[in-house]
Design an enzyme around this catalytic site. Sequence first.
Site, PDB file in Angstrom:
ATOM      1  N   SER A 291     -44.725  35.337 -28.080  1.00 13.11           N
ATOM      2  CA  SER A 291     -44.643  35.662 -29.497  1.00 13.11           C
ATOM      3  C   SER A 291     -45.197  37.066 -29.737  1.00 13.11           C
ATOM      4  O   SER A 291     -46.229  37.435 -29.183  1.00 13.11           O
ATOM      5  CB  SER A 291     -45.475  34.670 -30.294  1.00 13.11           C
ATOM      6  OG  SER A 291     -45.092  33.363 -29.967  1.00 13.11           O
ATOM      7  N   CYS A 293     -43.932  39.995 -28.913  1.00 18.23           N
ATOM      8  CA  CYS A 293     -43.732  40.980 -27.834  1.00 18.23           C
ATOM      9  C   CYS A 293     -42.330  41.579 -27.854  1.00 18.23           C
ATOM     10  O   CYS A 293     -41.791  41.978 -26.825  1.00 18.23           O
ATOM     11  CB  CYS A 293     -44.008  40.359 -26.476  1.00 18.23           C
ATOM     12  SG  CYS A 293     -45.733  39.956 -26.213  1.00 18.23           S
TER      13      CYS A 293
HETATM   14  C1  SPV Z   1     -43.726  32.611 -32.660  1.00 17.39           C
HETATM   15  O1  SPV Z   1     -44.909  32.842 -32.995  1.00 17.39           O
HETATM   16  O2  SPV Z   1     -43.379  32.494 -31.482  1.00 17.39           O
HETATM   17  C2  SPV Z   1     -42.694  32.473 -33.669  1.00 17.39           C
HETATM   18  C3  SPV Z   1     -43.109  32.175 -35.026  1.00 17.39           C
HETATM   19  O3  SPV Z   1     -41.543  32.521 -33.342  1.00 17.39           O
HETATM   20  S1  SPV Z   1     -43.741  30.569 -35.111  1.00 17.39           S
HETATM   21  O4  SPV Z   1     -42.927  29.814 -36.023  1.00 17.39           O
HETATM   22  O5  SPV Z   1     -45.114  30.697 -35.549  1.00 17.39           O
HETATM   23  O6  SPV Z   1     -43.704  29.970 -33.792  1.00 17.39           O
HETATM   24 MN    MN Z   2     -41.392  32.299 -31.128  1.00 22.86          MN
END
Ligand code: SPV
Ligand code: MN
Length: 650
Positions: A291, A293
């Site tokens: 996430s 990156c």
């Molecule tokens: C992530 O953080 O990998 C995302 C957003 O894609 S979440 O919905 O928080 O997972």
């Molecule tokens: Mn994600």
Amino acid sequence: MLELKKGDNILEVVGGITNIAEARELFESKIDAVNLEKLKQIKNEEALIKVANAIAMCQPDNVFINTGSADDVDWIREYSLAKGEEKKLAKDGHTIHYDLPQDQARLVKQTFYIINEGEKMSSLAKSIDRSDAMVYIKKYMPGIMAGKSLIVGFYSRGPVGAEAAIPAIEISSSGYVLHSAELLYRNCFKDFDAEVDRAGLFFTNVHSEGDNTTENVPNARIFSDRSWTTTFSTFCTYAGNTLLLKKGNHRFSVDYATYFKVEQQLSEHMFITGMTGPGGRKTFFAGAAPSGCGKTTTAMVGTDFVGDDLAQFWINGSGTLRAINPEKGIFGIVEDVNREGDPYLMDCLRGDGTEVIWSNVLINDGVPHWVGNGEEAPESGVNFQGEWTKGKTDDAGNPVPMSHKNSRCTLIASAIANHATELSEDPNGVPVSVITYSGRDADTMPPVWVARNSDEGVVIGASIVSKATATEVGAIGVNRQPWANAPFIPGALADYMEAQFTFFNSAKFSESTRPVMSGLNYFLTHENRGSDGSGLLGEKKDVKVWLGWLELYANGDVDAISTPIGFIPKYNDLVSLFQSIDKEYPKSLYEMQFALYIEKIVARIDLQTEAYSKEADIPQTLFDVYAKQKSDLMELQEKHGPIVNVEQLL
Ligand code: SPV
Ligand code: MN
């Protein structure tokens, strides 16, 4: 192993509805005629009992069934506005949603898998015993929706009918959550029963923000009940904590692939995108990155963008790897989204005609602003911490940025100019021939390298490391991020790894269909490569070159240099690719990027070997690949010293 439907069914115990007759009776007394009529179209009794228990437990003032019709979605938009969860912005179809300052990212410390006694877990995951989760839910969830509406939506995680698509129910008292669900997932109200029959299972999500106060954020919990494929989420609003159709159900999909679909399916934290190669051919990529990156940016570099976050894979009858995006929209980080790097996304964000839910950005005069947008910043406005003026500091004296680092935009993917909408909706999926794995690695691995075989490819995935990002509350330092999927792997890492080896080595692939597996890294810095420059050793737009080279490699159009870590590109092949993005590519830069820094790579191998040695039952193949790479690297070091130039590898 994982056993489904094992242990107390918490939702049913707390809701108290145990059969369809009781469920129907409850519906008659709690749901108005219009919504009752809608719900009657759903026949699956197990699903109806789940809905009934959510109503019985949460005790909303009323119930709204979202069929996905234009009227129903309008109702959700209005409800969200009326409740103050979203506010209209100057641009038509744009709204702003703020999460509480403490709830701006995934609350990892408050996120747990509900497990039964004796179940093996990932060492990187947090779990709670079923009985303790029951105590929490009994304490906090009964009556949590008093004064609110309970909204129910029925979605498909993938194009309806696709082999790896799984249906799911989203239940929430939040209009923002259901509004987001409508942008991000395919409403399958009409197909829900048939899809449950086809897939053989469905997921259920129950969320309520409760009183949505700072005082209650410490009481927030994100529970994933693995055995009953049901999530519970309380006292929070950030979509990563509440819209559990996304990562909550991704976790269940990972379990499902690992324990029930070995050699048949995989469920990954990956983008899917197509690149157009010579002669107009299309080559599809799927790539993992932790996430925050740059996964979204990488995905959008493609000519045929399919998805930016999640991928469900299977091998079809003719032995090709197929992928679908379980989502149909993006919940993208906006920091550093600008005209130069993300022109198509910018068209949607700044142009007319696209519905966008913004979160946690600065609003000035009804217009959203964010850090890194390449535009002039306003002097003041309102953001995730309230009134903001340039130079504002928090209580500790730290500057408050214009927008939170994890500010997001939510929109339908088909609005984006390079989105391959028709292909994305095809239940046959897209044929994937290249897999990439990347992290935020400032000093060790080159920009691109290719595994010589599937075992090495799986090991690249197992070896991702990354600097902490703003997507998780409280994350610091450099972390191991196996497959960039670790936050979403519930079971033992050994089981997941075994499933990866089995899948990518499957005899169902032929030598021509077995995917190329590769590593990507665009976070190397000058400082770490003995340069007198500073900062990143390349630019965001170079991604196009690395993907472009992989496209040529996968189609046999270029050969590569063999090294102990796999194949790396030849300089001349990159020069022409850089020309196509109007950039010079000096040989000196190539040397800095692709020289092997043996000590660094060996230290990385040692770190991984040690960490995986502490884990039970890790497949021996992983250790064998590491050992071979290490001894080959040491041999090179003996000959050439700790920094080995590409010339010396030839
Ligand atoms: C992530 O953080 O990998 C995302 C957003 O894609 S979440 O919905 O928080 O997972
Ligand atoms: Mn994600």
